[in-house]
Design a protein around this motif. Structure first.
Motif, mmCIF file in Angstrom:
data_model
loop_
_atom_site.group_PDB
_atom_site.id
_atom_site.type_symbol
_atom_site.label_atom_id
_atom_site.label_comp_id
_atom_site.label_asym_id
_atom_site.label_seq_id
_atom_site.Cartn_x
_atom_site.Cartn_y
_atom_site.Cartn_z
ATOM 1 N N LYS A 159 0.828 -1.210 0.000
ATOM 2 C CA LYS A 159 0.000 0.000 0.000
ATOM 3 C C LYS A 159 0.861 1.259 0.000
ATOM 4 N N THR A 160 1.983 1.204 0.668
ATOM 5 C CA THR A 160 2.899 2.345 0.669
ATOM 6 C C THR A 160 3.455 2.585 -0.725
ATOM 7 N N ASP A 161 3.791 1.521 -1.440
ATOM 8 C CA ASP A 161 4.255 1.653 -2.821
ATOM 9 C C ASP A 161 3.185 2.326 -3.682
ATOM 10 N N ASP A 162 1.933 1.922 -3.501
ATOM 11 C CA ASP A 162 0.833 2.566 -4.226
ATOM 12 C C ASP A 162 0.758 4.057 -3.898
ATOM 13 N N ASP A 163 0.919 4.405 -2.617
ATOM 14 C CA ASP A 163 0.885 5.817 -2.199
ATOM 15 C C ASP A 163 2.001 6.613 -2.858
ATOM 16 N N ILE A 164 3.175 6.022 -2.935
ATOM 17 C CA ILE A 164 4.330 6.701 -3.549
ATOM 18 C C ILE A 164 4.043 6.988 -5.010
ATOM 19 N N CYS A 165 3.528 6.004 -5.722
ATOM 20 C CA CYS A 165 3.221 6.192 -7.145
ATOM 21 C C CYS A 165 2.146 7.247 -7.340
ATOM 22 N N ARG A 166 1.118 7.254 -6.478
ATOM 23 C CA ARG A 166 0.065 8.272 -6.578
ATOM 24 C C ARG A 166 0.607 9.662 -6.261
ATOM 25 N N ALA A 167 1.436 9.759 -5.235
ATOM 26 C CA ALA A 167 1.924 11.064 -4.780
ATOM 27 C C ALA A 167 2.944 11.678 -5.732
ATOM 28 N N LEU A 168 3.804 10.852 -6.304
ATOM 29 C CA LEU A 168 4.926 11.387 -7.080
ATOM 30 C C LEU A 168 4.854 11.110 -8.574
ATOM 31 N N GLY A 169 3.978 10.212 -8.982
ATOM 32 C CA GLY A 169 3.769 9.939 -10.410
ATOM 33 C C GLY A 169 5.052 9.641 -11.160
ATOM 34 N N SER A 170 5.220 10.319 -12.280
ATOM 35 C CA SER A 170 6.366 10.060 -13.163
ATOM 36 C C SER A 170 7.701 10.482 -12.553
ATOM 37 N N GLN A 171 7.677 11.243 -11.476
ATOM 38 C CA GLN A 171 8.922 11.666 -10.828
ATOM 39 C C GLN A 171 9.713 10.476 -10.278
ATOM 40 N N VAL A 172 9.033 9.348 -10.068
ATOM 41 C CA VAL A 172 9.719 8.207 -9.464
ATOM 42 C C VAL A 172 10.208 7.192 -10.496
ATOM 43 N N GLU A 173 10.147 7.562 -11.772
ATOM 44 C CA GLU A 173 10.549 6.613 -12.804
ATOM 45 C C GLU A 173 11.961 6.090 -12.587
ATOM 46 N N TYR A 174 12.884 6.955 -12.236
ATOM 47 C CA TYR A 174 14.267 6.538 -11.997
ATOM 48 C C TYR A 174 14.701 6.800 -10.559
ATOM 49 N N SER A 175 13.743 6.857 -9.650
ATOM 50 C CA SER A 175 14.027 7.075 -8.237
ATOM 51 C C SER A 175 13.305 6.006 -7.430
ATOM 52 N N GLY A 176 13.713 5.836 -6.207
ATOM 53 C CA GLY A 176 13.056 4.855 -5.349
ATOM 54 C C GLY A 176 13.647 4.891 -3.965
ATOM 55 N N SER A 177 13.346 3.857 -3.208
ATOM 56 C CA SER A 177 13.860 3.763 -1.853
ATOM 57 C C SER A 177 13.898 2.301 -1.436
ATOM 58 N N THR A 178 14.943 1.949 -0.740
ATOM 59 C CA THR A 178 14.954 0.674 -0.041
ATOM 60 C C THR A 178 14.404 0.946 1.357
ATOM 61 N N GLY A 179 14.077 -0.093 2.085
ATOM 62 C CA GLY A 179 13.551 0.134 3.421
ATOM 63 C C GLY A 179 13.535 -1.126 4.249
ATOM 64 N N VAL A 180 13.558 -0.927 5.538
ATOM 65 C CA VAL A 180 13.433 -2.045 6.479
ATOM 66 C C VAL A 180 12.498 -1.598 7.595
ATOM 67 N N ALA A 181 11.613 -2.521 7.999
ATOM 68 C CA ALA A 181 10.655 -2.240 9.067
ATOM 69 C C ALA A 181 10.728 -3.357 10.096
ATOM 70 N N VAL A 182 10.683 -2.974 11.357
ATOM 71 C CA VAL A 182 10.727 -3.936 12.449
ATOM 72 C C VAL A 182 9.518 -3.699 13.351
ATOM 73 N N VAL A 183 8.784 -4.770 13.602
ATOM 74 C CA VAL A 183 7.676 -4.735 14.558
ATOM 75 C C VAL A 183 8.097 -5.576 15.755
ATOM 76 N N MET A 184 8.063 -4.962 16.917
ATOM 77 C CA MET A 184 8.421 -5.673 18.146
ATOM 78 C C MET A 184 7.149 -5.868 18.961
ATOM 79 N N ASP A 185 6.740 -7.129 19.114
ATOM 80 C CA ASP A 185 5.574 -7.484 19.918
ATOM 81 C C ASP A 185 6.058 -7.682 21.355
ATOM 82 N N LEU A 186 5.773 -6.723 22.206
ATOM 83 C CA LEU A 186 6.276 -6.753 23.578
ATOM 84 C C LEU A 186 5.666 -7.894 24.392
ATOM 85 N N ALA A 187 4.391 -8.170 24.185
ATOM 86 C CA ALA A 187 3.728 -9.219 24.960
ATOM 87 C C ALA A 187 4.284 -10.600 24.620
ATOM 88 N N LYS A 188 4.501 -10.854 23.333
ATOM 89 C CA LYS A 188 5.002 -12.162 22.898
ATOM 90 C C LYS A 188 6.521 -12.234 22.855
#
Length: 102
Positions: A52-81
């Motif tokens: 969904k974030t990729d979809d948002d990027i394409c909607r927000a920036l359109g053709s500006q992202v043709e030769y641009s992008g981003s790598t990313g890492v996300a971490v979710v820490m479940d404190l209870a488990k």
């Protein structure tokens, strides 16, 4: 609700900084919405949030992202488990370490 979320984005190309900014703004809300779904596993939630974030990027920036992008890492820490769930796009990685006193 007992979870911590961390993410890092590394934009590339002429508009990479804009791509990374949109990703940093949108991924947390998409992930929170997915984690609230009783049918979604954490792995599915992370994957869908990135999509969904990729979809948002394409909607927000359109053709500006043709030769641009981003790598990313996300971490979710479940404190209870006491679990870590990690998702990445591109060559970004998370490294887990432990500080051991001498």
């Amino acid at each position: 609700d007992g979870c911590l979320f961390f993410c890092v984005f590394d934009g590339h190309g002429r508009c990479g900084h804009n791509v990374a900014a949109v990703a940093a703004e949108r991924l947390p809300s998409h992930l929170a919405a997915q984690l609230g779904s009783p049918l979604a596993s954490t792995a599915q939630a992370i994957q869908e949030a990135f999509r969904k974030t990729d979809d948002d990027i394409c909607r927000a920036l359109g053709s500006q992202v043709e030769y641009s992008g981003s790598t990313g890492v996300a971490v979710v820490m479940d404190l209870a488990k006491r679990e870590l769930h990690i998702g990445n796009v591109g060559d970004s990685r998370a490294v887990l370490g432990q500080c051991v006193p001498d």
